[in-house]
Write a protein that holds these residues in place. Sequence first.
Motif, PDB file in Angstrom:
ATOM      1  N   ILE A  84       0.437  -1.062   0.116  1.00 14.53           N
ATOM      2  CA  ILE A  84      -0.563  -0.074  -0.208  1.00 14.53           C
ATOM      3  C   ILE A  84       0.501   1.531   0.068  1.00 14.53           C
ATOM      4  O   ILE A  84       0.467   2.083  -0.489  1.00 14.53           O
ATOM      5  N   GLU A  85       1.967   1.519   1.565  1.00 13.12           N
ATOM      6  CA  GLU A  85       3.357   2.476   0.733  1.00 13.12           C
ATOM      7  C   GLU A  85       3.322   2.506  -0.348  1.00 13.12           C
ATOM      8  O   GLU A  85       3.513   4.343  -0.640  1.00 13.12           O
ATOM      9  N   ASP A  86       3.535   2.050  -1.519  1.00 15.91           N
ATOM     10  CA  ASP A  86       3.824   2.120  -2.843  1.00 15.91           C
ATOM     11  C   ASP A  86       2.697   3.333  -3.387  1.00 15.91           C
ATOM     12  O   ASP A  86       3.169   3.584  -4.954  1.00 15.91           O
ATOM     13  N   PHE A  87       1.345   3.268  -2.630  1.00 15.93           N
ATOM     14  CA  PHE A  87       0.523   3.433  -4.115  1.00 15.93           C
ATOM     15  C   PHE A  87      -0.214   4.509  -2.916  1.00 15.93           C
ATOM     16  O   PHE A  87      -1.190   5.251  -3.663  1.00 15.93           O
ATOM     17  N   GLU A  88       0.110   5.113  -2.397  1.00 17.14           N
ATOM     18  CA  GLU A  88      -0.669   6.143  -1.328  1.00 17.14           C
ATOM     19  C   GLU A  88       0.094   7.819  -2.390  1.00 17.14           C
ATOM     20  O   GLU A  88      -1.470   8.431  -1.796  1.00 17.14           O
ATOM     21  N   GLU A  89       0.382   7.728  -3.032  1.00 14.18           N
ATOM     22  CA  GLU A  89      -0.126   8.481  -3.604  1.00 14.18           C
ATOM     23  C   GLU A  89      -0.682   8.534  -4.733  1.00 14.18           C
ATOM     24  O   GLU A  89      -0.644   7.611  -5.645  1.00 14.18           O
ATOM     25  N   GLY A  90      -1.733   9.558  -4.788  1.00 12.90           N
ATOM     26  CA  GLY A  90      -2.926   9.629  -5.921  1.00 12.90           C
ATOM     27  C   GLY A  90      -3.628   8.599  -5.873  1.00 12.90           C
ATOM     28  O   GLY A  90      -3.409   7.135  -6.083  1.00 12.90           O
ATOM     29  N   GLY A  91      -5.286   8.967  -5.535  1.00  8.93           N
ATOM     30  CA  GLY A  91      -6.082   7.980  -6.016  1.00  8.93           C
ATOM     31  C   GLY A  91      -6.543   6.986  -4.197  1.00  8.93           C
ATOM     32  O   GLY A  91      -6.992   6.251  -4.108  1.00  8.93           O
ATOM     33  N   PHE A  92      -5.531   7.632  -3.262  1.00  3.63           N
ATOM     34  CA  PHE A  92      -5.815   7.271  -2.204  1.00  3.63           C
ATOM     35  C   PHE A  92      -7.161   7.054  -0.668  1.00  3.63           C
ATOM     36  O   PHE A  92      -7.944   6.411  -1.294  1.00  3.63           O
ATOM     37  N   PHE A  93      -8.044   8.539  -1.449  1.00  6.27           N
ATOM     38  CA  PHE A  93      -9.113   8.134  -0.798  1.00  6.27           C
ATOM     39  C   PHE A  93     -10.199   7.398  -1.858  1.00  6.27           C
ATOM     40  O   PHE A  93     -11.560   7.153  -1.480  1.00  6.27           O
ATOM     41  N   ASP A  94      -9.737   7.671  -3.163  1.00  4.91           N
ATOM     42  CA  ASP A  94     -10.468   6.700  -3.848  1.00  4.91           C
ATOM     43  C   ASP A  94     -10.567   5.222  -3.652  1.00  4.91           C
ATOM     44  O   ASP A  94     -11.546   4.947  -3.834  1.00  4.91           O
ATOM     45  N   ARG A  95      -9.591   5.225  -3.540  1.00  2.00           N
ATOM     46  CA  ARG A  95      -9.408   3.238  -3.021  1.00  2.00           C
ATOM     47  C   ARG A  95      -9.929   2.745  -1.603  1.00  2.00           C
ATOM     48  O   ARG A  95     -10.523   1.751  -1.867  1.00  2.00           O
ATOM     49  N   LEU A  96     -10.043   3.450  -0.618  1.00  2.30           N
ATOM     50  CA  LEU A  96     -10.551   3.666   0.075  1.00  2.30           C
ATOM     51  C   LEU A  96     -12.088   3.620   0.581  1.00  2.30           C
ATOM     52  O   LEU A  96     -13.117   2.638   0.344  1.00  2.30           O
ATOM     53  N   GLN A  97     -12.339   4.444  -0.500  1.00  5.07           N
ATOM     54  CA  GLN A  97     -13.906   4.918  -0.866  1.00  5.07           C
ATOM     55  C   GLN A  97     -15.062   3.492  -1.750  1.00  5.07           C
ATOM     56  O   GLN A  97     -15.774   2.390  -1.626  1.00  5.07           O
ATOM     57  N   ARG A  98     -13.658   2.927  -2.473  1.00  2.00           N
ATOM     58  CA  ARG A  98     -14.457   1.868  -3.321  1.00  2.00           C
ATOM     59  C   ARG A  98     -13.970   0.256  -2.439  1.00  2.00           C
ATOM     60  O   ARG A  98     -14.949  -0.569  -2.313  1.00  2.00           O
ATOM     61  N   LYS A  99     -12.681   0.729  -1.351  1.00  2.00           N
ATOM     62  CA  LYS A  99     -13.141  -0.539  -0.329  1.00  2.00           C
ATOM     63  C   LYS A  99     -14.630  -0.482   0.506  1.00  2.00           C
ATOM     64  O   LYS A  99     -14.671  -2.076   0.650  1.00  2.00           O
ATOM     65  N   ASP A 100     -14.859   0.165   0.879  1.00  2.00           N
ATOM     66  CA  ASP A 100     -15.622   0.175   1.257  1.00  2.00           C
ATOM     67  C   ASP A 100     -17.071   0.135   0.616  1.00  2.00           C
ATOM     68  O   ASP A 100     -17.997  -1.044   1.175  1.00  2.00           O
ATOM     69  N   LYS A 101     -17.085   0.523  -0.406  1.00  2.00           N
ATOM     70  CA  LYS A 101     -18.583  -0.190  -1.345  1.00  2.00           C
ATOM     71  C   LYS A 101     -18.520  -2.097  -1.458  1.00  2.00           C
ATOM     72  O   LYS A 101     -18.688  -2.322  -1.511  1.00  2.00           O
ATOM     73  N   LEU A 102     -16.848  -2.071  -1.776  1.00  2.00           N
ATOM     74  CA  LEU A 102     -16.585  -4.048  -1.980  1.00  2.00           C
ATOM     75  C   LEU A 102     -17.084  -4.113  -0.545  1.00  2.00           C
ATOM     76  O   LEU A 102     -17.622  -5.435  -0.631  1.00  2.00           O
ATOM     77  N   LYS A 103     -17.086  -3.694   0.761  1.00  2.00           N
ATOM     78  CA  LYS A 103     -17.267  -4.485   1.744  1.00  2.00           C
ATOM     79  C   LYS A 103     -19.020  -4.550   2.166  1.00  2.00           C
ATOM     80  O   LYS A 103     -19.639  -5.366   2.385  1.00  2.00           O
ATOM     81  N   ASP A 104     -19.413  -3.366   1.277  1.00  4.07           N
ATOM     82  CA  ASP A 104     -21.095  -4.180   1.654  1.00  4.07           C
ATOM     83  C   ASP A 104     -20.876  -5.164   0.082  1.00  4.07           C
ATOM     84  O   ASP A 104     -23.222  -5.103   0.479  1.00  4.07           O
ATOM     85  N   ALA A 105     -20.654  -5.194  -0.831  1.00  6.60           N
ATOM     86  CA  ALA A 105     -21.247  -6.052  -1.683  1.00  6.60           C
ATOM     87  C   ALA A 105     -21.134  -7.650  -1.575  1.00  6.60           C
ATOM     88  O   ALA A 105     -22.090  -8.389  -2.490  1.00  6.60           O
ATOM     89  N   PHE A 106     -20.596  -8.202  -0.434  1.00  5.20           N
ATOM     90  CA  PHE A 106     -20.429  -8.762  -0.411  1.00  5.20           C
ATOM     91  C   PHE A 106     -20.606  -9.418   1.062  1.00  5.20           C
ATOM     92  O   PHE A 106     -19.707  -8.591   2.030  1.00  5.20           O
ATOM     93  N   VAL A 107     -21.699 -10.188   1.588  1.00  2.00           N
ATOM     94  CA  VAL A 107     -21.857 -11.329   3.061  1.00  2.00           C
ATOM     95  C   VAL A 107     -20.924 -12.720   3.589  1.00  2.00           C
ATOM     96  O   VAL A 107     -21.300 -13.255   2.457  1.00  2.00           O
ATOM     97  N   GLY A 108     -20.504 -12.362   4.125  1.00  2.00           N
ATOM     98  CA  GLY A 108     -19.597 -13.630   4.332  1.00  2.00           C
ATOM     99  C   GLY A 108     -18.164 -13.825   3.666  1.00  2.00           C
ATOM    100  O   GLY A 108     -17.523 -15.061   4.049  1.00  2.00           O
ATOM    101  N   GLU A 109     -17.817 -13.144   3.172  1.00  2.00           N
ATOM    102  CA  GLU A 109     -16.895 -13.544   1.678  1.00  2.00           C
ATOM    103  C   GLU A 109     -15.857 -12.201   1.652  1.00  2.00           C
ATOM    104  O   GLU A 109     -16.895 -11.083   1.373  1.00  2.00           O
TER     105      GLU A 109
END
Length: 213
Positions: A84-109
């Motif tokens: 993650i440290e290699d990707f922190e510049e540019g798009g970091f908050f976009d990645r966090l938003q995508r990660k939150d969206k993915l959490k809501d997309a799958f249950v149990g996996e």
Amino acid sequence: MFDCDDNEEKLKSIFEEEVTYSYDPESNIQISNTTYKMRGLVNNYSDPISSVLAKLYESLLIRIYKEINIDVLLDVRVEFAQEIEDFEEGGFFDRLQRKDKLKDAFVGESFKERIERMLFEIQDKYIDNVIIYEDLSNITFMNVALLSNYCSDMAELEMEFVFGDIDLTTRKTKQNEIIKKYADLMTKDLISIGITLDKFNYQNACDYLKCVY
């Protein structure tokens, strides 16, 4: 066989439509090819056989997650590689938003677990995927074994990418090589049973692949 209805949610992979023309080398008949802008997961192709192969693999990836794109795959690669440290510049908050969206997309996996499992299923030719290849073969007469081997090779390459063994440029280069290899094999196989490009049922194949996920 997978059913396709008019549900707009099932047409998320289709964007801009473009018509190009090519010639069947066997009959010299002009062929109209309708191609669609894809998600950047696989290159788009103007020749019908390569185009269907690319769209088939993209459809399998969309079955993993309907809003998947190259940014999502890069996020997964970061998680697998723990870089993650290699990707922190540019798009970091976009990645966090995508990660939150993915959490809501799958249950149990987790999405990470899901993509790993489903890529292995494509690679190992699980029956759920073979059913898609058989449906596509019924429409186009494409060889089911070749379709299975093609998707297996593409999934194996994807595993190399998400586990950090290859970079994005290498992924694209190798994808092109795999698609070219199987398009050549498939074209020869179709010609051997009398299916030249002007007889290839491209549009129906594309319509089917819009809804297999």
